[in-house]
Design an enzyme around this catalytic site. Sequence first.
Site, PDB file in Angstrom:
ATOM      1  N   HIS A 298       0.843  -1.190   0.000  1.00  0.00           N
ATOM      2  CA  HIS A 298       0.000   0.000   0.000  1.00  0.00           C
ATOM      3  C   HIS A 298       0.877   1.238   0.000  1.00  0.00           C
ATOM      4  CE1 HIS A 298       0.320   1.734   4.139  1.00  0.00           C
ATOM      5  NE2 HIS A 298       0.734   0.525   4.429  1.00  0.00           N
ATOM      6  N   CYS A 299       0.314   2.321  -0.551  1.00  0.00           N
ATOM      7  CA  CYS A 299       0.983   3.615  -0.524  1.00  0.00           C
ATOM      8  C   CYS A 299       0.143   4.569   0.311  1.00  0.00           C
ATOM      9  CB  CYS A 299       1.218   4.140  -1.938  1.00  0.00           C
ATOM     10  SG  CYS A 299      -0.286   4.367  -2.894  1.00  0.00           S
ATOM     11  N   ALA A 300       0.253   5.843   0.062  1.00  0.00           N
ATOM     12  CA  ALA A 300      -0.419   6.821   0.916  1.00  0.00           C
ATOM     13  C   ALA A 300      -1.924   6.821   0.748  1.00  0.00           C
ATOM     14  CB  ALA A 300       0.126   8.221   0.630  1.00  0.00           C
ATOM     15  N   THR A 301      -2.422   6.320  -0.389  1.00  0.00           N
ATOM     16  CA  THR A 301      -3.854   6.434  -0.664  1.00  0.00           C
ATOM     17  C   THR A 301      -4.518   5.137  -1.100  1.00  0.00           C
ATOM     18  OG1 THR A 301      -3.420   7.043  -2.967  1.00  0.00           O
ATOM     19  CG2 THR A 301      -3.586   8.838  -1.364  1.00  0.00           C
ATOM     20  N   ARG A 302      -3.747   4.130  -1.488  1.00  0.00           N
ATOM     21  CA  ARG A 302      -4.367   2.973  -2.142  1.00  0.00           C
ATOM     22  C   ARG A 302      -3.716   1.656  -1.770  1.00  0.00           C
ATOM     23  NH1 ARG A 302      -2.779   5.483  -7.875  1.00  0.00           N
ATOM     24  NH2 ARG A 302      -2.642   7.320  -6.599  1.00  0.00           N
TER      25      ARG A 302
END
EC number: 2.7.1.69
Length: 619
Positions: free
Chosen positions: A26-30
């Site tokens: 995962h990253c900052a949004t997804r």
Amino acid sequence: MMNNKELGEKIIDLVGGEKNVNSLIHCATRLRFNLKNFDKANKSALSDIPDVLTVVEKGGQLQVVIGNKVGKVHTEIMKSHNISSGSEQDGKNSEKKAGLMANVFEYISGTFTPLIPALAGAGMIKALLAVLTILNWINVEGSTYAVLNGASSGLFYFLPIFVGVSAARKLGANPYVAGVIAAGLLDPNFTALIESTGDTTFMGIPLIAASYSTTVFPILIAMAVYAPLERWLKRISPDTIQLFFVSMISILVMVPLTALVFGPFGEYISSGIGSAVAFMLDTSAILSGILIALAWPIIVILGVHWGIFPIILDNMSRGGDMIKPITAAAVFAQIGIAFGIFLRARKNKELRSLTFAATTSGLLAGVTEPILYGLILRYKRLIPLTLISGAIGGAMIAVFDVKISTFVFNSIFTIPNYTPTLGYVIGIGSSFLAATVLAFIFGTEGKKIKSEDENAVNAQEENPSIESVKFDIQSPLKGELIPLEEIDDPVFSNASMGKGVGIEPIEGVVYSPFNGKVVTLFPTKHAIGLVSEDGVEVLIHIGIDTVQLEGKHFEAHVATDAIVKKGDKLITFDIQAIQDEGYKTTTPIIITNTKDYLDAIPMNPKQINAGEHVLTILR
């Protein structure tokens, strides 16, 4: 609303279950899923989950966008399921597993996009020279013409060098070594072999000497091989000799290999494609013109249109291209749609202003993205009108066998570059006129289209208790403002995460845009979430897909929960190093709680300094 555990379970079920997941990061949004079988994922049902903002399939990953709580949902999923967490590098590698054609178009598009301003500028000088020549205002035998012609032709003659540099940057290889490889094919000693009457060989191997000036396919193929070769050489070479060894071997291998293999192969590809297009036009010019003009807007929407330009450029180098004139019919059809709506929407000043500006920019500069994305796709009844109008002009242009030999945008100023000019004018004029009439008669009602400001005012009128309050957000970066819709990531460009603006940074420092608190600092330091003292939530996401760098080239100067003042330094990053890795540094500035406000209004595109006004929040 589901809690984080319930949301995680629902998402896992809709991506095909635990057994269908190779890995999850995962990253900052997804959430970024690497799936075994993408057909098992129910993207429609995923999008319908209230907590899911949007679903994107990109680069061999299924990306489920859920915003700020993505970390908590990821944690709940990993607690309950036996799923490999992989690494950000796994995510990067999964990009290579995407479909072959998707990767090819992404490579070509990423190579040519940075070159478009230079190509357009040089092409416009060509157009200017054509106009001056027609008016007899310049002597084609004179030195002034020679200088200006050199200014416009130099880029096209040395195009392989520019393509090589851009392709290497896209693939993360050394762009300057790539330029040297391409330049080797344009060296006078090499080009002299073309006129040689004897057997031309390299170390006894027969060599097909050809002119690579203005070509693109050979160097595109060469760069696709050079990039992995460079990475392999870096792995095996000792640090003490790597400075010269990697570049020396790369040049020694790639220049002969390109001349012996990639050059002739690329020439055969481009020649074959050009011949196929010519055959299609010879077989049925009308049908071919209709099909190309119909397909062009769809190709642009899909974002693969720059992948067609190598074919167009190679056709130009072979005596003239027939594709680009036909695409001009589609372009002028879009301009006609905007002008027709301008004439129709007499009572809507905002719409008339929008369509007048869009018509003007289309006619004068050939820029139709505001028409396509802001008008035609927004009001679906305009789509068939656009396609019909483009097909009419495309058929006429094909019948007149219109060609062009230099790259230009399709505007009124570039008309003299097309031959026969009269046939071209008849074609684009037919598209423009048909679209104008159809849009005026059948187009959307102007009164139904309201600007964002009008919507905010109407909201106040419907609820008088709403008090109009404005919050000004300052720019966290120095650079160039761009509209949100121009960001090359659908999660941001379609405002799924919230409204905002993009910045192309020219200085790698992120400052706090207000007094507030750090609520999220992603471990890879490529994104930071803030909340102001007034409750405005802002996400600053440095670059596109830069989560895959795993923090390399980023340095954080604050921590989560830190109290910050406006102008405090938050993050520094190395713009050039990130771009050299093949990533864009375009930075979205997103108001993630947009729904809590009437509107978030960005400033118009311009150069901006950190600390200057960038967004106005209406409550």
